[in-house]
Design a protein around this motif. Structure first.
Motif, PDB file in Angstrom:
ATOM      1  N   PRO A  16       0.808  -1.221   0.000  1.00  0.00           N
ATOM      2  CA  PRO A  16       0.000   0.000   0.000  1.00  0.00           C
ATOM      3  C   PRO A  16       0.848   1.282   0.000  1.00  0.00           C
ATOM      4  CG  PRO A  16      -0.266  -1.203   2.086  1.00  0.00           C
ATOM      5  CD  PRO A  16       0.692  -1.991   1.246  1.00  0.00           C
ATOM      6  N   GLY A  18       2.841   4.581   0.859  1.00  0.00           N
ATOM      7  CA  GLY A  18       3.676   5.045   1.968  1.00  0.00           C
ATOM      8  C   GLY A  18       4.488   3.961   2.658  1.00  0.00           C
ATOM      9  N   THR A  19       4.517   2.775   2.087  1.00  0.00           N
ATOM     10  CA  THR A  19       5.300   1.697   2.712  1.00  0.00           C
ATOM     11  C   THR A  19       6.764   1.764   2.291  1.00  0.00           C
ATOM     12  OG1 THR A  19       4.570   0.216   0.937  1.00  0.00           O
ATOM     13  CG2 THR A  19       3.384   0.085   3.035  1.00  0.00           C
ATOM     14  N   GLY A  20       7.055   2.583   1.277  1.00  0.00           N
ATOM     15  CA  GLY A  20       8.441   2.750   0.841  1.00  0.00           C
ATOM     16  C   GLY A  20       8.761   2.076  -0.484  1.00  0.00           C
ATOM     17  N   LYS A  21       7.720   1.738  -1.257  1.00  0.00           N
ATOM     18  CA  LYS A  21       7.951   1.023  -2.526  1.00  0.00           C
ATOM     19  C   LYS A  21       8.841   1.807  -3.482  1.00  0.00           C
ATOM     20  CE  LYS A  21       3.641   0.864  -3.664  1.00  0.00           C
ATOM     21  NZ  LYS A  21       3.130   1.625  -2.500  1.00  0.00           N
ATOM     22  N   SER A  22       8.476   3.088  -3.734  1.00  0.00           N
ATOM     23  CA  SER A  22       9.216   3.867  -4.737  1.00  0.00           C
ATOM     24  C   SER A  22      10.658   4.100  -4.296  1.00  0.00           C
ATOM     25  CB  SER A  22       8.555   5.231  -4.976  1.00  0.00           C
ATOM     26  OG  SER A  22       7.303   5.046  -5.545  1.00  0.00           O
ATOM     27  N   SER A  23      10.840   4.560  -3.054  1.00  0.00           N
ATOM     28  CA  SER A  23      12.202   4.860  -2.595  1.00  0.00           C
ATOM     29  C   SER A  23      13.059   3.604  -2.597  1.00  0.00           C
ATOM     30  CB  SER A  23      12.217   5.448  -1.191  1.00  0.00           C
ATOM     31  OG  SER A  23      11.009   6.001  -0.846  1.00  0.00           O
ATOM     32  N   GLU A 134       7.436  -1.736  -9.274  1.00  0.00           N
ATOM     33  CA  GLU A 134       6.690  -1.558  -8.018  1.00  0.00           C
ATOM     34  C   GLU A 134       5.246  -1.164  -8.271  1.00  0.00           C
ATOM     35  OE1 GLU A 134       5.987   1.793  -6.431  1.00  0.00           O
ATOM     36  OE2 GLU A 134       7.487   3.095  -7.357  1.00  0.00           O
ATOM     37  N   ARG A 162       4.934   9.653   7.077  1.00  0.00           N
ATOM     38  CA  ARG A 162       5.871   9.768   5.948  1.00  0.00           C
ATOM     39  C   ARG A 162       5.273  10.629   4.838  1.00  0.00           C
ATOM     40  NH1 ARG A 162       7.293   3.323   5.433  1.00  0.00           N
ATOM     41  NH2 ARG A 162       8.333   3.105   7.445  1.00  0.00           N
ATOM     42  N   ARG A 163       4.010  10.342   4.487  1.00  0.00           N
ATOM     43  CA  ARG A 163       3.367  11.070   3.385  1.00  0.00           C
ATOM     44  C   ARG A 163       3.153  12.546   3.730  1.00  0.00           C
ATOM     45  NH1 ARG A 163       4.449   9.215  -0.694  1.00  0.00           N
ATOM     46  NH2 ARG A 163       3.469   7.459  -1.688  1.00  0.00           N
ATOM     47  N   GLU A 166       6.135  14.539   3.310  1.00  0.00           N
ATOM     48  CA  GLU A 166       6.426  14.828   1.900  1.00  0.00           C
ATOM     49  C   GLU A 166       5.582  15.993   1.392  1.00  0.00           C
ATOM     50  OE1 GLU A 166       5.435  11.329  -0.245  1.00  0.00           O
ATOM     51  OE2 GLU A 166       7.494  10.922  -0.787  1.00  0.00           O
ATOM     52  N   THR A 205       7.937  -2.405   7.336  1.00  0.00           N
ATOM     53  CA  THR A 205       8.947  -1.336   7.377  1.00  0.00           C
ATOM     54  C   THR A 205       8.693  -0.318   8.498  1.00  0.00           C
ATOM     55  OG1 THR A 205       7.831   0.230   5.871  1.00  0.00           O
ATOM     56  CG2 THR A 205       9.130  -1.532   4.856  1.00  0.00           C
ATOM     57  N   LEU A 208      11.712   0.114  10.519  1.00  0.00           N
ATOM     58  CA  LEU A 208      12.991   0.045   9.789  1.00  0.00           C
ATOM     59  C   LEU A 208      13.299   1.389   9.142  1.00  0.00           C
ATOM     60  CD1 LEU A 208      12.590  -3.393   7.907  1.00  0.00           C
ATOM     61  CD2 LEU A 208      13.739  -2.967  10.096  1.00  0.00           C
ATOM     62  N   THR A 209      14.584   1.704   9.029  1.00  0.00           N
ATOM     63  CA  THR A 209      14.953   2.886   8.243  1.00  0.00           C
ATOM     64  C   THR A 209      14.890   2.487   6.766  1.00  0.00           C
ATOM     65  OG1 THR A 209      17.288   2.309   8.169  1.00  0.00           O
ATOM     66  CG2 THR A 209      16.562   3.668  10.043  1.00  0.00           C
ATOM     67  N   LEU A 210      14.845   3.497   5.904  1.00  0.00           N
ATOM     68  CA  LEU A 210      14.838   3.215   4.467  1.00  0.00           C
ATOM     69  C   LEU A 210      16.096   2.429   4.087  1.00  0.00           C
ATOM     70  CD1 LEU A 210      13.724   3.515   1.627  1.00  0.00           C
ATOM     71  CD2 LEU A 210      14.679   5.829   1.548  1.00  0.00           C
ATOM     72  N   VAL A 213      15.676  -1.210   4.785  1.00  0.00           N
ATOM     73  CA  VAL A 213      14.776  -1.888   3.841  1.00  0.00           C
ATOM     74  C   VAL A 213      15.520  -2.158   2.528  1.00  0.00           C
ATOM     75  CG1 VAL A 213      12.565  -1.791   2.632  1.00  0.00           C
ATOM     76  CG2 VAL A 213      12.781  -0.719   4.876  1.00  0.00           C
TER      77      VAL A 213
HETATM   78  N1  LIG Z   1      11.566   2.847   6.099  1.00  0.00           N
HETATM   79  C1  LIG Z   1      11.296   4.151   6.005  1.00  0.00           C
HETATM   80  N2  LIG Z   1      11.424   4.959   7.080  1.00  0.00           N
HETATM   81  C2  LIG Z   1      11.139   6.266   7.019  1.00  0.00           C
HETATM   82  N3  LIG Z   1      10.715   6.906   5.911  1.00  0.00           N
HETATM   83  C3  LIG Z   1      10.572   6.166   4.798  1.00  0.00           C
HETATM   84  C4  LIG Z   1      10.849   4.764   4.788  1.00  0.00           C
HETATM   85  N4  LIG Z   1      10.604   4.295   3.535  1.00  0.00           N
HETATM   86  C5  LIG Z   1      10.188   5.347   2.817  1.00  0.00           C
HETATM   87  N5  LIG Z   1      10.175   6.475   3.564  1.00  0.00           N
HETATM   88  C6  LIG Z   1       9.741   7.824   3.138  1.00  0.00           C
HETATM   89  O1  LIG Z   1       8.317   7.760   3.079  1.00  0.00           O
HETATM   90  C7  LIG Z   1       7.835   8.488   1.965  1.00  0.00           C
HETATM   91  C8  LIG Z   1       6.979   7.573   1.085  1.00  0.00           C
HETATM   92  O2  LIG Z   1       7.831   6.594   0.501  1.00  0.00           O
HETATM   93  P1  LIG Z   1       7.565   6.008  -0.948  1.00  0.00           P
HETATM   94  O3  LIG Z   1       8.784   5.250  -1.322  1.00  0.00           O
HETATM   95  O4  LIG Z   1       7.101   7.077  -1.877  1.00  0.00           O
HETATM   96  O5  LIG Z   1       6.357   4.999  -0.633  1.00  0.00           O
HETATM   97  P2  LIG Z   1       5.329   4.294  -1.628  1.00  0.00           P
HETATM   98  O6  LIG Z   1       5.965   4.238  -2.982  1.00  0.00           O
HETATM   99  O7  LIG Z   1       5.117   2.925  -1.035  1.00  0.00           O
HETATM  100  O8  LIG Z   1       4.079   5.105  -1.593  1.00  0.00           O
HETATM  101  C9  LIG Z   1       9.058   9.060   1.258  1.00  0.00           C
HETATM  102  O9  LIG Z   1       9.225  10.391   1.690  1.00  0.00           O
HETATM  103  C10 LIG Z   1      10.197   8.189   1.741  1.00  0.00           C
HETATM  104  O10 LIG Z   1      11.422   8.875   1.790  1.00  0.00           O
END
Ligand SMILES: Nc1ncnc2c1ncn2[C@@H]1O[C@H](COP(=O)(O)OP(=O)(O)O)[C@@H](O)[C@H]1O
Ligand SMILES: Nc1ccn([C@H]2C[C@H](O)[C@@H](COP(=O)(O)OP(=O)(O)O)O2)c(=O)n1
Length: 228
Positions: A16, A18-23, A134, A162-163, A166, A205, A208-210, A213
């Protein structure tokens, strides 16, 4: 195989918002020299086109009738991912609150999914060194034979924080409600809902830090390549 590292590798990362898929996907692809595809950006792009052309988002038949019209092109370099619609760069416009609030309705239309899925499969097939893709249904529907499937999760609180970080100044509570609403719509649609594939590795996650992950996924890719 001995020289497994030379084989193209396909990695599917779902989960879903904000889980960190894109980053994670971008960083893993850059680190391993793979292509990268943000499939959410493709659904956002077709939604942007529908909105720009005055198509009634509440009318699936109207959406289906024009789903084949826009030409959506994704650039798959993780250092510079791009997205255009009929030659126009839409990287900015596809992130507006209006598109975000309408993308679940547009992406639930089967004709839209068929069109976008075809684009995704052809990009994956042409990625010489492999690709990290992703989205929501990559492991279940788009690339069921992916070498590695990851399903990222995180608490709604962490995802909203997180969102809203941003979207500068966005209220965490309303961001949380909007995320939960979109998750529910994406998970309950009939065609190819947001779901974990049976053979996906689930990574929570929340704590966890980015960087952690990314390291986890890079390690898992290495393990898959070693046995390929
Ligand atoms: N493990 C993490 N801990 C803290 N912040 C994170 C983590 N993973 C991603 N983020 C931050 O959360 C925000 C959303 O991440 P994003 O990769 O866009 O998620 P998604 O693609 O799943 O919607 C970004 O600003 C990103 O830097
Ligand atoms: N494989 C996919 C990817 C995204 N979608 C739809 C459903 C999602 O709510 C929207 C937007 O996805 P996107 O990954 O950009 O969303 P977030 O970055 O998580 O906010 O697209 C989909 O239906 N299937």
């Amino acid at each position: 195989m001995e020289n497994g590292a030379a084989q193209p590798v396909i990695v599917a990362i779902d989960g879903p918002s904000g889980t960190g898929k894109s980053s994670t996907s971008k960083a893993v692809a850059a680190q391993l020299g793979l292509s990268y595809l943000d499939t959410g950006a493709q659904y956002r792009a077709i939604t942007w086109w529908m909105v720009s052309n005055g198509i009634d988002i509440d009318d699936p038949t109207a959406i289906a009738a024009v789903a084949g019209k826009p030409e959506i092109v994704s650039g798959t370099d993780p250092a510079d991912p791009t997205i255009t619609v009929d030659g126009t760069d839409v990287a900015g416009p596809i992130r507006t609150p209006e598109v975000t609030s309408k993308v679940s309705a547009v992406s639930a239309v089967p004709e839209v999914r068929a069109r976008i899925t075809e684009l995704q499969r052809s990009l994956a097939a042409s990625a010489e060194r492999g690709i990290v893709v992703e989205g929501r249904d990559i492991g279940t529907t788009v690339l069921p034979d992916a070498d590695l499937k990851i399903f990222l999760t995180a608490s709604a609180e962490a995802r909203a924080a997180r969102r809203s970080g941003e979207l500068k100044g966005a209220d965490v509570q309303s961001t949380r409600e909007a995320l939960i609403k979109r998750d529910a719509a994406d998970s309950s649609r009939k065609t190819s809902p947001l779901a974990k594939a049976d053979d996906a590795v689930e990574v929570d996650t929340t704590e966890l830090t980015l960087a952690q992950v990314i390291e986890c996924v890079v390690t898992l890719v290495g393990e898959k390549r070693a046995v390929k």
